[in-house]
Scaffold this active site. Structure first.
Site, PDB file in Angstrom:
ATOM      1  N   TRP A   1       0.698  14.176 -12.115  1.00 16.34           N
ATOM      2  CA  TRP A   1       1.549  13.332 -12.958  1.00 16.34           C
ATOM      3  C   TRP A   1       1.239  13.545 -14.437  1.00 16.34           C
ATOM      4  CZ3 TRP A   1       5.510  12.528 -10.321  1.00 16.34           C
ATOM      5  CH2 TRP A   1       5.454  12.177  -8.971  1.00 16.34           C
TER       6      TRP A   1
ATOM      7  N   ASP B   1       0.032   5.660 -17.833  1.00 14.59           N
ATOM      8  CA  ASP B   1       0.871   5.586 -16.644  1.00 14.59           C
ATOM      9  C   ASP B   1       0.134   4.717 -15.625  1.00 14.59           C
ATOM     10  OD1 ASP B   1       2.226   6.029 -14.269  1.00 14.59           O
ATOM     11  OD2 ASP B   1       2.272   8.220 -14.452  1.00 14.59           O
TER      12      ASP B   1
ATOM     13  N   LYS C   1       5.547   1.518  -6.057  1.00 17.63           N
ATOM     14  CA  LYS C   1       4.199   1.487  -5.494  1.00 17.63           C
ATOM     15  C   LYS C   1       3.693   0.053  -5.360  1.00 17.63           C
ATOM     16  CE  LYS C   1       4.279   6.050  -6.463  1.00 17.63           C
ATOM     17  NZ  LYS C   1       4.488   6.953  -7.579  1.00 17.63           N
TER      18      LYS C   1
HETATM   19  C1  LIG Z   1       4.911   8.016  -8.303  1.00 20.60           C
HETATM   20  C2  LIG Z   1       4.344   8.268  -9.629  1.00 20.60           C
HETATM   21  C3  LIG Z   1       5.109   8.769 -10.692  1.00 20.60           C
HETATM   22  C4  LIG Z   1       6.546   9.182 -10.527  1.00 20.60           C
HETATM   23  O1  LIG Z   1       7.379   8.133 -10.372  1.00 20.60           O
HETATM   24  P1  LIG Z   1       8.949   8.313 -10.113  1.00 20.60           P
HETATM   25  O2  LIG Z   1       9.407   6.904 -10.192  1.00 20.60           O
HETATM   26  O3  LIG Z   1       9.119   8.947  -8.786  1.00 20.60           O
HETATM   27  O4  LIG Z   1       9.488   9.150 -11.216  1.00 20.60           O
HETATM   28  C5  LIG Z   1       4.511   8.928 -11.909  1.00 20.60           C
HETATM   29  N1  LIG Z   1       3.211   8.621 -12.105  1.00 20.60           N
HETATM   30  C6  LIG Z   1       2.435   8.135 -11.106  1.00 20.60           C
HETATM   31  C7  LIG Z   1       1.010   7.798 -11.381  1.00 20.60           C
HETATM   32  C8  LIG Z   1       2.982   7.946  -9.846  1.00 20.60           C
HETATM   33  O5  LIG Z   1       2.206   7.475  -8.856  1.00 20.60           O
END
Ligand SMILES: *Cc1c(COP(=O)(O)O)cnc(C)c1O
Length: 360
Positions: free
Chosen positions: A102, A172, A196
């Site tokens: 990511w 993030d 998540k």
């Molecule tokens: C799942 C995830 C993403 C991507 O998210 P999307 O909504 O599918 O674009 C980005 N960063 C982390 C840490 C993730 O777990």
């Protein structure tokens, strides 16, 4: 059919209480005579839904007054572009730490708009640890400093945040939002895709300090400008209404459980049960350096590929699903977000113990 224990990394489990509430309100929400899915985003009931979702989140995360909360579309991945477009506005450069796929994606996207200075990377060992950060490498002129707080794929997380001084820290938190206490005031911007720990896919939560809004690059598409969304309270265009509604119910659920602090305690307990077993076992093995282990995503392996495959197959039959690890790590990964009950982890570990006895 009975509900299974779903260890998916995302989209992942939602609290049963929330799903049941959604079911009850699905056809007729309150006295509106319609479903939230059919409702105008400018209607009174929806206004109340989005405002109370924000208020509850602010309370849960103790978000200071000088931060805006935005509910946007495009997932976590859209933020990889939105952040440089909006924040790389003084010196056209940022610092980044590479701790997984990511952050690598965030880096490639940022490179389209400016310079990216890689402070450290843990790619040499398949991102199985959080690298030490040498402060002398931090660029005091960087427009922001970027980290992935919890690395969903590799199962690591920061236990100590970099001290970036006046450079805004951007994180993030897609896979650890509401799972542990986070001091929002230490950050310039936080973002999380919902699927998540927050709700169904379709909404992305952005928490941004007000002084970082309003300096987007001229090329920034309107829909990617934080100012447009901040000025319009996330209602510039039709937001993901239903996802926001469910997220609001999840926020209420976390609050009823005692808030983020209580959630963190439960998560530490769950992760402890799993990691203690991995440490005791000489059959199952965790793949992450113990001090950097995530509370949310726990990757582990068995001695052979055949055993990994056998375990995943038998676990699925027993009602423990989505345990296959990411292809770059192999083996298994148990994602144990807020909605996973302690009992789910206890039962998984009991199953692992039995698998060990039968197969070792
Ligand atoms: C799942 C995830 C993403 C991507 O998210 P999307 O909504 O599918 O674009 C980005 N960063 C982390 C840490 C993730 O777990």
């Amino acid at each position: 059919m009975e509900r299974v224990y779903n260890f998916s990394a995302g989209p992942s489990m939602l609290p049963l209480e929330v799903l049941e509430k959604v079911q009850k309100e699905l056809v007729c929400y309150g006295d509106s005579g319609m479903s939230v899915m059919e409702m105008s985003h400018r209607s009174k009931p929806f206004e109340k839904i989005i405002q109370s979702a924000e208020a509850t989140l602010r309370e849960l995360m103790n978000i200071p007054e000088n931060y805006k909360v935005l509910f946007l579309q495009g997932g976590g991945s859209t933020q990889f572009a939105m952040i440089p477009l909006n924040l790389m506005n003084k010196n056209n450069k940022c610092d980044i730490v590479l701790t997984g796929q990511w952050s690598k994606k965030a880096k490639s996207e940022a490179l389209k708009y400016g310079k990216v200075n890689v402070i450290a990377s843990s790619e040499d060992k398949v991102f199985s640890y959080i690298p030490e950060l040498d402060k002398s490498k931090f660029d005091p002129e960087a427009d922001y400093f970027y980290i992935t707080y919890n690395n969903t794929i590799y199962g690591t997380r920061y236990t100590e945040l970099p001290d970036t001084g006046n450079v805004p820290l951007v994180a993030d938190i897609s896979s650890n939002i509401l799972s542990q206490e986070i001091d929002v005031s230490k950050f310039g911007l936080l973002f999380a895709g919902a699927q998540k720990n927050v709700g169904p896919a379709g909404v992305t939560v952005i928490i941004i300090r007000e002084d970082l809004i309003g300096n987007a690059m001229d090329i920034t598409p309107t829909m990617l400008d934080y100012k447009i969304h901040a000025d319009n309270a996330s209602l510039y265009n039709t937001p993901p209404c239903f996802a926001i509604y469910v997220a609001g119910l999840v926020f209420e659920w976390v609050k009823e459980k005692g808030g983020v602090k209580a959630m963190q305690k439960i998560n530490e307990k769950k992760a402890g049960i799993l990691y203690n077993f991995l440490d005791e076992s000489d059959f199952f093995k965790g793949t992450v350096v113990p001090k950097d282990r995530s509370l949310m995503n726990a990757p582990f392996v068995l001695p052979t590929e055949e055993l990994n495959a056998k375990f995943i197959k038998e676990a699925t039959v027993a009602g423990f699903v989505n345990l296959k690890g990411h292809r770059t790590v192999g083996g298994m990964r148990a994602s144990i977000y807020n909605a996973m009950p302690v009992e789910g982890v206890e039962k998984l570990v009991a199953f692992m113990k039995k698998f060990e006895m039968d197969n070792k």
